[in-house]
Design a protein around this motif. Structure first.
Motif, mmCIF file in Angstrom:
data_model
loop_
_atom_site.group_PDB
_atom_site.id
_atom_site.type_symbol
_atom_site.label_atom_id
_atom_site.label_comp_id
_atom_site.label_asym_id
_atom_site.label_seq_id
_atom_site.Cartn_x
_atom_site.Cartn_y
_atom_site.Cartn_z
ATOM 1 N N THR A 225 5.852 17.708 -1.729
ATOM 2 C CA THR A 225 5.214 19.027 -1.696
ATOM 3 C C THR A 225 3.719 18.789 -1.819
ATOM 4 O O THR A 225 3.282 17.692 -2.156
ATOM 5 N N GLY A 226 2.927 19.818 -1.569
ATOM 6 C CA GLY A 226 1.480 19.687 -1.707
ATOM 7 C C GLY A 226 0.807 19.411 -0.379
ATOM 8 O O GLY A 226 1.410 19.543 0.679
ATOM 9 N N PRO A 227 -0.457 18.984 -0.429
ATOM 10 C CA PRO A 227 -1.227 18.813 0.801
ATOM 11 C C PRO A 227 -0.722 17.674 1.688
ATOM 12 O O PRO A 227 -0.921 17.695 2.898
ATOM 13 N N ASP A 228 -0.101 16.671 1.103
ATOM 14 C CA ASP A 228 0.455 15.566 1.885
ATOM 15 C C ASP A 228 1.953 15.781 2.026
ATOM 16 O O ASP A 228 2.618 16.217 1.100
ATOM 17 N N ASP A 229 2.470 15.451 3.192
ATOM 18 C CA ASP A 229 3.884 15.675 3.468
ATOM 19 C C ASP A 229 4.757 14.475 3.124
ATOM 20 O O ASP A 229 5.913 14.635 2.747
ATOM 21 N N TYR A 230 4.198 13.271 3.271
ATOM 22 C CA TYR A 230 4.976 12.055 3.038
ATOM 23 C C TYR A 230 4.164 11.029 2.272
ATOM 24 O O TYR A 230 2.938 10.942 2.439
ATOM 25 N N LEU A 231 4.855 10.254 1.471
ATOM 26 C CA LEU A 231 4.301 9.081 0.810
ATOM 27 C C LEU A 231 5.130 7.905 1.308
ATOM 28 O O LEU A 231 6.358 7.918 1.182
ATOM 29 N N VAL A 232 4.454 6.923 1.906
ATOM 30 C CA VAL A 232 5.145 5.770 2.480
ATOM 31 C C VAL A 232 4.673 4.514 1.753
ATOM 32 O O VAL A 232 3.465 4.239 1.715
ATOM 33 N N HIS A 233 5.606 3.777 1.165
ATOM 34 C CA HIS A 233 5.301 2.505 0.517
ATOM 35 C C HIS A 233 5.528 1.425 1.565
ATOM 36 O O HIS A 233 6.622 1.316 2.112
ATOM 37 N N VAL A 234 4.479 0.642 1.852
ATOM 38 C CA VAL A 234 4.583 -0.400 2.871
ATOM 39 C C VAL A 234 4.191 -1.753 2.292
ATOM 40 O O VAL A 234 3.447 -1.833 1.303
ATOM 41 N N ALA B 99 -1.445 14.220 11.386
ATOM 42 C CA ALA B 99 -2.779 14.807 11.318
ATOM 43 C C ALA B 99 -3.728 13.948 10.492
ATOM 44 O O ALA B 99 -4.932 13.911 10.771
ATOM 45 N N ARG B 100 -3.191 13.237 9.473
ATOM 46 C CA ARG B 100 -4.058 12.482 8.567
ATOM 47 C C ARG B 100 -3.244 11.423 7.849
ATOM 48 O O ARG B 100 -2.082 11.639 7.508
ATOM 49 N N VAL B 101 -3.871 10.273 7.615
ATOM 50 C CA VAL B 101 -3.276 9.212 6.803
ATOM 51 C C VAL B 101 -4.330 8.755 5.811
ATOM 52 O O VAL B 101 -5.468 8.465 6.186
ATOM 53 N N GLU B 102 -3.957 8.720 4.549
ATOM 54 C CA GLU B 102 -4.827 8.212 3.497
ATOM 55 C C GLU B 102 -4.139 6.989 2.898
ATOM 56 O O GLU B 102 -2.946 7.041 2.595
ATOM 57 N N THR B 103 -4.879 5.906 2.729
ATOM 58 C CA THR B 103 -4.301 4.639 2.287
ATOM 59 C C THR B 103 -4.752 4.293 0.877
ATOM 60 O O THR B 103 -5.929 4.413 0.556
ATOM 61 N N ARG B 104 -3.799 3.864 0.065
ATOM 62 C CA ARG B 104 -4.062 3.387 -1.297
ATOM 63 C C ARG B 104 -3.439 2.004 -1.441
ATOM 64 O O ARG B 104 -2.234 1.849 -1.271
ATOM 65 N N LEU B 105 -4.252 0.998 -1.764
ATOM 66 C CA LEU B 105 -3.715 -0.340 -2.001
ATOM 67 C C LEU B 105 -3.054 -0.397 -3.364
ATOM 68 O O LEU B 105 -3.512 0.239 -4.319
ATOM 69 N N ILE B 106 -1.995 -1.162 -3.467
ATOM 70 C CA ILE B 106 -1.304 -1.363 -4.746
ATOM 71 C C ILE B 106 -1.785 -2.695 -5.312
ATOM 72 O O ILE B 106 -1.568 -3.748 -4.711
ATOM 73 N N PHE B 107 -2.461 -2.646 -6.453
ATOM 74 C CA PHE B 107 -2.913 -3.877 -7.098
ATOM 75 C C PHE B 107 -1.782 -4.527 -7.886
ATOM 76 O O PHE B 107 -1.628 -5.734 -7.884
ATOM 77 N N ALA C 282 0.837 -1.194 0.000
ATOM 78 C CA ALA C 282 0.000 0.000 0.000
ATOM 79 C C ALA C 282 0.873 1.246 0.000
ATOM 80 O O ALA C 282 2.056 1.202 0.353
ATOM 81 N N LEU C 283 0.274 2.348 -0.409
ATOM 82 C CA LEU C 283 0.893 3.670 -0.326
ATOM 83 C C LEU C 283 0.102 4.461 0.707
ATOM 84 O O LEU C 283 -1.123 4.527 0.631
#
Length: 170
Positions: free
Chosen positions: A105-114, A137-145, A71-72
């Motif tokens: 940069t932008g609204p999210d500060d980090y992208l973490v690949h797990v 403050a916030r975490v949004e999750t995206r699954l990697i297919f 996931a990201l």
């Protein structure tokens, strides 16, 4: 920004081959590129010393290691201050689930690949290791297919959009 290194077509060919298989021997490289093995060794040594070649990595299949779900995570840190982000970055890099970490940069500060075993592990990771931290403050999750390898990475070609330096070859 680091200064780029002048590379000729032989250097670029060597880099292309090594990116496809870093285990290629100097003898095989030399035969493919059309130079003597000693010349090939000298060129690879120069590419290492100049910082073009950073190292060699072993690629593993996360699913074969029991981590079949990737996931990201888009993470927003507030307040975004140096004294908070240093420890945050160290902690996230130390997690065994973390494959890569990017400061954005932008609204999210980090992208973490797990990579985790499954959805229960992903939920535990997000709740225990991310949202429980006071600076998150916030975490949004995206699954990697599915993902694909790309490359090899070479300098921009002269005369193409985004291109520039002479000696580039694609």
């Amino acid at each position: 920004m680091a200064e780029s290194v002048a590379l000729d077509p032989v250097d670029l060919h060597i880099l292309r081959l090594l990116q496809n298989d870093a285990r290629t021997t100097y003898r095989e490289l030399a035969a493919e590129v059309g130079v003597a093995p000693s010349t090939c060794l000298d060129r690879v040594t120069r590419l290492r010393r100049s910082g073009v070649i950073l190292g060699h990595q072993l690629r593993l299949d996360p699913a074969m290691l029991g981590r079949g779900l990737e996931a990201l995570l888009l993470v927003q840190v507030r307040p975004h201050r140096r004294e908070l982000i240093g420890p945050f970055v160290e902690r996230i890099r130390a997690l065994p689930e973390t494959r890569a970490l990017f400061h954005l940069t932008g609204p999210d500060d980090y992208l973490v690949h797990v990579a985790v075993a499954g959805t229960a592990d992903l939920q535990r990771l997000v709740l225990d290791d991310f949202t429980s931290r006071r600076e998150v403050a916030r975490v949004e999750t995206r699954l990697i297919f599915q993902q694909w390898e790309c490359g090899p990475l070479l300098p921009p070609a002269v005369g193409k959009p985004g291109g520039g330096k002479p000696g580039g070859d694609s």
